[in-house]
Design an enzyme around this catalytic site. Structure first.
Site, mmCIF file in Angstrom:
data_model
loop_
_atom_site.group_PDB
_atom_site.id
_atom_site.type_symbol
_atom_site.label_atom_id
_atom_site.label_comp_id
_atom_site.label_asym_id
_atom_site.label_seq_id
_atom_site.Cartn_x
_atom_site.Cartn_y
_atom_site.Cartn_z
ATOM 1 N N VAL A 1 0.867 -1.174 0.000
ATOM 2 C CA VAL A 1 0.000 0.000 0.000
ATOM 3 C C VAL A 1 0.900 1.219 0.000
ATOM 4 C CG1 VAL A 1 -2.023 -1.060 1.070
ATOM 5 C CG2 VAL A 1 -0.245 -0.070 2.516
ATOM 6 N N SER A 2 0.361 2.339 -0.469
ATOM 7 C CA SER A 2 1.186 3.528 -0.670
ATOM 8 C C SER A 2 1.434 4.346 0.582
ATOM 9 C CB SER A 2 0.549 4.427 -1.733
ATOM 10 O OG SER A 2 0.481 3.738 -2.952
ATOM 11 N N THR A 3 0.487 4.349 1.506
ATOM 12 C CA THR A 3 0.641 5.203 2.681
ATOM 13 C C THR A 3 0.430 4.403 3.951
ATOM 14 O OG1 THR A 3 -1.679 5.835 2.770
ATOM 15 C CG2 THR A 3 -0.240 7.203 1.408
#
Length: 159
Positions: free
Chosen positions: A8-10
Site C-alpha cells: 500500500v502507498s501510505t
C-alpha cells in the site's frame, strides 16, 4: 510455491484485503510493505526477489501493487525469468507467466516497451540535431575563458 507481495502507498492504508486474497490462493509467504510505488527502493520487494527460487510463483493482487511502469514490470519479469520463477496477478488474469498465453502477453509488452524506447531515442536525437543547427551548445560550460586557457598553456610549457 506461491509467494505473495502486498503493498500500500501510505501508512494510513491497510494490507489486510491483499493479505486475505493472497492467503486464499495458497501463498505460503507474503512480503508486505507500506511505501509509495514511485519509490525505486522498496526493501521488501528486493527481499522477495532475492528469496524466489526456480518454480516459485510471485502472486500479486493487482499489477499496480508491483510495478510503477511497463519498463519496471519488464525488469521485474526478467529477474523472475532468470531464476525460473513465474508471475501471476489476481486482478489481471492475462498476467500469468506460468501459462503460454501469459508469456505471450508479456513478450508483446516487451516489444511495445522496446518500440517506445526507440521512439524516444529518435525524438531526442531529432531535437538535439535541430538545436545544434540553431547554434545551441551542449555539455558543461567552460570554466576558463580563452584568455585563461592561453595563459595556462604558457605556464605549462605550451602544450
Amino acid at each position: 510455491m506461491n509467494i505473495g507481495y502486498a503493498r500500500v502507498s501510505t501508512t494510513g492504508q491497510e494490507l489486510e484485503i491483499q493479505r486475505e486474497m493472497l492467503i486464499s490462493v495458497g501463498c505460503s509467504r507474503i512480503f508486505e510493505e507500506k511505501i509509495s510505488g514511485a519509490k525505486i527502493d522498496r526493501p521488501q520487494l528486493v527481499r522477495l526477489l532475492d528469496h524466489l527460487r526456480e518454480g516459485d510463483v510471485l502472486v500479486i493482487t493487482r499489477l499496480d501493487r508491483l510495478a510503477r511502469s511497463t519498463l519496471d514490470l519488464l525488469s521485474i519479469a526478467e529477474r523472475l525469468n532468470e531464476v525460473g520463477a513465474g508471475l501471476r496477478s489476481l486482478a489481471e488474469p492475462w498476467l500469468d507467466t506460468t501459462t503460454s498465453a501469459g508469456q505471450m502477453i508479456l513478450t508483446i509488452f516487451a516489444g511495445i516497451a522496446s518500440f517506445e524506447r526507440s521512439l524516444i531515442i529518435d525524438r531526442t536525437r531529432t531535437g538535439r540535431e535541430a538545436a545544434m543547427r540553431r547554434g545551441v551548445k551542449f555539455g558543461p560550460k567552460h570554466s576558463l575563458n580563452a584568455q585563461q586557457i592561453e595563459h595556462a598553456m604558457q605556464l605549462v610549457g605550451g602544450w
